[in-house]
Enzyme design. Structure first.
Site, PDB file in Angstrom:
ATOM      1  N   LYS A   5      -3.724 -64.495 -28.302  1.00 30.65           N
ATOM      2  CA  LYS A   5      -3.984 -63.063 -28.429  1.00 30.65           C
ATOM      3  C   LYS A   5      -3.210 -62.346 -27.329  1.00 30.65           C
ATOM      4  O   LYS A   5      -2.743 -62.977 -26.372  1.00 30.65           O
ATOM      5  CB  LYS A   5      -5.485 -62.766 -28.309  1.00 30.65           C
ATOM      6  CG  LYS A   5      -6.095 -63.191 -26.972  1.00 30.65           C
ATOM      7  CD  LYS A   5      -7.548 -62.784 -26.868  1.00 30.65           C
ATOM      8  CE  LYS A   5      -7.702 -61.309 -26.588  1.00 30.65           C
ATOM      9  NZ  LYS A   5      -9.100 -60.926 -26.314  1.00 30.65           N
ATOM     10  N   CYS A  60     -12.435 -70.255 -27.408  1.00 31.61           N
ATOM     11  CA  CYS A  60     -13.827 -70.033 -27.813  1.00 31.61           C
ATOM     12  C   CYS A  60     -14.080 -70.250 -29.299  1.00 31.61           C
ATOM     13  O   CYS A  60     -14.903 -71.082 -29.671  1.00 31.61           O
ATOM     14  CB  CYS A  60     -14.277 -68.630 -27.411  1.00 31.61           C
ATOM     15  SG  CYS A  60     -14.413 -68.397 -25.628  1.00 31.61           S
ATOM     16  N   GLU A  74     -11.147 -62.426 -23.247  1.00 35.75           N
ATOM     17  CA  GLU A  74      -9.996 -62.637 -22.369  1.00 35.75           C
ATOM     18  C   GLU A  74      -9.109 -61.393 -22.395  1.00 35.75           C
ATOM     19  O   GLU A  74      -8.828 -60.835 -23.450  1.00 35.75           O
ATOM     20  CB  GLU A  74      -9.200 -63.857 -22.824  1.00 35.75           C
ATOM     21  CG  GLU A  74      -9.913 -65.167 -22.562  1.00 35.75           C
ATOM     22  CD  GLU A  74      -8.985 -66.357 -22.757  1.00 35.75           C
ATOM     23  OE1 GLU A  74      -7.871 -66.347 -22.204  1.00 35.75           O
ATOM     24  OE2 GLU A  74      -9.397 -67.298 -23.457  1.00 35.75           O
TER      25      GLU A  74
END
Length: 285
Positions: free
Chosen positions: A233, A173, A68
């Site tokens: 993140k 994920c 991502e």
């Protein structure tokens, strides 16, 4: 399509199955699976094709490895392309599609291709939990985990990536895929002890922050704590499994007031973090 975790930790394949059910019979097409699915999904889908009179369909597993925030760059410059198929025209066609990228190719059977994706994410998650454990030991031995990570990361058998100690991994994920692989192993009769430890370390790491604050500050009642960055993140607004969700809830439960700033994820975070004061900038926060 998405394969989110169910309450049991298994992958929810309802969206995958809906697509499979909607496909008309054909002997000239292949279904290429990019979603992260449990090992054995391809075998099951091929069986469903047979039951629905769609035996002409071919099936190819071609897992994606995009991060991502850098998906386009990752697609154009992949570390590898993995193609799992039955050794027929469908696999040949997918290999040909990816040939312009000039990337290392792993062409294998369907089950192995499915396992590559799960194993890769589980290993990276393990690396994160390992360096976080090292960081915890460094704190009680007066070592500097940043220096330690630099020293071990220069070993080309280890490498420097995913050795940044912190408060644990999140996102759509790693938590999902680590749990899915653990469940897959358990459903097959194998107890994956290492992944249990990886998950436990990750959960405890988020909560250690509260203990550190209380050690240095005493009670958190009435204190104001700022969270700089909320997404799991940088460069994404993805709040799924973000450690900030646990931190904010635990801080509030301890009596602290929580302020936050995230220039990318604020809109998404507002729906998931009630009672948080959102600031207009880092200094304001």
């Amino acid at each position: 399509v998405g394969t989110p975790p169910t309450y049991s930790g298994d992958a929810d394949l309802s969206a995958v199955n809906a697509v499979v059910a909607s496909m008309p019979p054909s002997d000239r097409h292949a279904l290429v699976m990019k979603s992260t699915v449990p090992v054995g999904t391809g075998r099951s889908i091929k069986r469903i094709f047979g039951e629905q009179g769609k035996e002409g369909f071919r099936y190819v597993s071609c897992p994606e490895f995009l991060k991502e925030g850098s998906a386009i760059a990752d697609f154009l410059n992949p570390d590898r392309v993995v193609v799992g198929d039955d050794g027929d025209w469908a696999g040949d066609a997918v290999v040909e599609l990816y040939r312009p990228l000039d990337a290392p190719l792993v062409r294998t059977d369907i089950a192995s291709a499915e396992m590559v994706k799960l194993a890769a994410n589980a290993f990276l998650a393990t690396k994160i939990s390992f360096i976080n454990e090292i960081a915890n030991v460094c704190e009680v031995t007066d070592s500097n985990v940043i220096e330690v990570a630099k020293g071990i990361g220069l070993d080309d058998r280890i490498g420097p990536k995913f050795l940044q100690a912190g408060i644990g991994f999140g996102g759509s994920c790693f938590p999902k895929d680590v749990n899915a692989l653990k469940q897959l192993a358990g459903n097959s009769g194998y107890h994956f002890q290492l992944l249990n430890a990886v998950i436990e370390v990750n959960e405890l790491q988020k909560r250690r922050v509260i203990g550190k604050l209380e050690k240095h500050l005493g009670t958190l009642v009435g204190k104001t704590v700022t969270l700089l960055g909320l997404a799991f993140k940088p460069n994404t607004d993805d709040m799924r499994e973000a450690p900030s969700l646990v931190l904010a809830a635990r801080l509030q439960a301890a009596g602290a007031q929580v302020r936050a700033y995230d220039p990318v994820a604020e809109d998404e975070a507002r729906h998931m973090m009630p009672g948080i004061a959102f600031a207009d900038g880092a200094l304001d926060a």
